[in-house]
Design a protein around this motif. Sequence first.
Motif, PDB file in Angstrom:
ATOM      1  N   THR A   2      45.241  55.069   8.047  1.00  0.00           N
ATOM      2  CA  THR A   2      44.445  56.268   8.286  1.00  0.00           C
ATOM      3  C   THR A   2      42.959  55.932   8.393  1.00  0.00           C
ATOM      4  O   THR A   2      42.512  54.883   7.915  1.00  0.00           O
ATOM      5  N   ALA A   3      42.202  56.846   9.000  1.00  0.00           N
ATOM      6  CA  ALA A   3      40.753  56.661   9.107  1.00  0.00           C
ATOM      7  C   ALA A   3      40.133  56.538   7.716  1.00  0.00           C
ATOM      8  O   ALA A   3      39.267  55.688   7.484  1.00  0.00           O
ATOM      9  N   ARG A   4      40.592  57.357   6.782  1.00  0.00           N
ATOM     10  CA  ARG A   4      40.046  57.314   5.421  1.00  0.00           C
ATOM     11  C   ARG A   4      40.266  55.945   4.781  1.00  0.00           C
ATOM     12  O   ARG A   4      39.340  55.364   4.200  1.00  0.00           O
ATOM     13  N   GLY A  59      37.239  52.826  12.074  1.00  0.00           N
ATOM     14  CA  GLY A  59      37.544  53.941  11.178  1.00  0.00           C
ATOM     15  C   GLY A  59      36.912  55.233  11.647  1.00  0.00           C
ATOM     16  O   GLY A  59      37.539  56.296  11.620  1.00  0.00           O
ATOM     17  N   VAL A  60      35.665  55.142  12.097  1.00  0.00           N
ATOM     18  CA  VAL A  60      34.976  56.327  12.605  1.00  0.00           C
ATOM     19  C   VAL A  60      35.663  56.825  13.879  1.00  0.00           C
ATOM     20  O   VAL A  60      35.919  58.021  14.041  1.00  0.00           O
ATOM     21  N   HIS A  63      38.860  58.531  13.137  1.00  0.00           N
ATOM     22  CA  HIS A  63      38.621  59.866  12.575  1.00  0.00           C
ATOM     23  C   HIS A  63      38.401  60.889  13.699  1.00  0.00           C
ATOM     24  O   HIS A  63      38.876  62.016  13.617  1.00  0.00           O
ATOM     25  N   PRO A  66      42.306  60.716  16.248  1.00  0.00           N
ATOM     26  CA  PRO A  66      43.487  60.309  15.477  1.00  0.00           C
ATOM     27  C   PRO A  66      44.719  60.026  16.347  1.00  0.00           C
ATOM     28  O   PRO A  66      45.668  59.412  15.875  1.00  0.00           O
TER      29      PRO A  66
END
Length: 125
Positions: A2-4, A59-60, A63, A66
């Motif tokens: 996941t992005a998080r 990651g950004v 986000h 997705p």
Amino acid sequence: MTARLILQLAALLGALGVGIGAFGAHGLRAMLEATGRFDTFETAVRYQFYHTLALLAVGVLLHVRPDLRLLGTTAGLWVGGILIFSGSLYVLCFTGIKWLGAVTPLGGLLFIAGWIALLLAARQL
């Protein structure tokens, strides 16, 4: 991935890179230079940072998009590359275990595979 999770890993790997780099450059420089491994140490830190910064960008992007699932694959490959490439070089520098030099290129292959996964993800933009 996941992005998080990717962003958390980027933060952790960035903090570790600063800490390991500072410790090696200041606290262990004499030992690393005496063993001829200071350049190897710097290579490990440099590649950790390159890929940590790239991980942050992925990651950004994940986000924001997705649907680009290959970005999670990219991140996983780069994290594996950091652990194997930089990790094996760190262990080599501090222990002198030379057979780890045979493991290091596997981390490099993971870095390359991650960049290819990013290329494929970017084609979906």
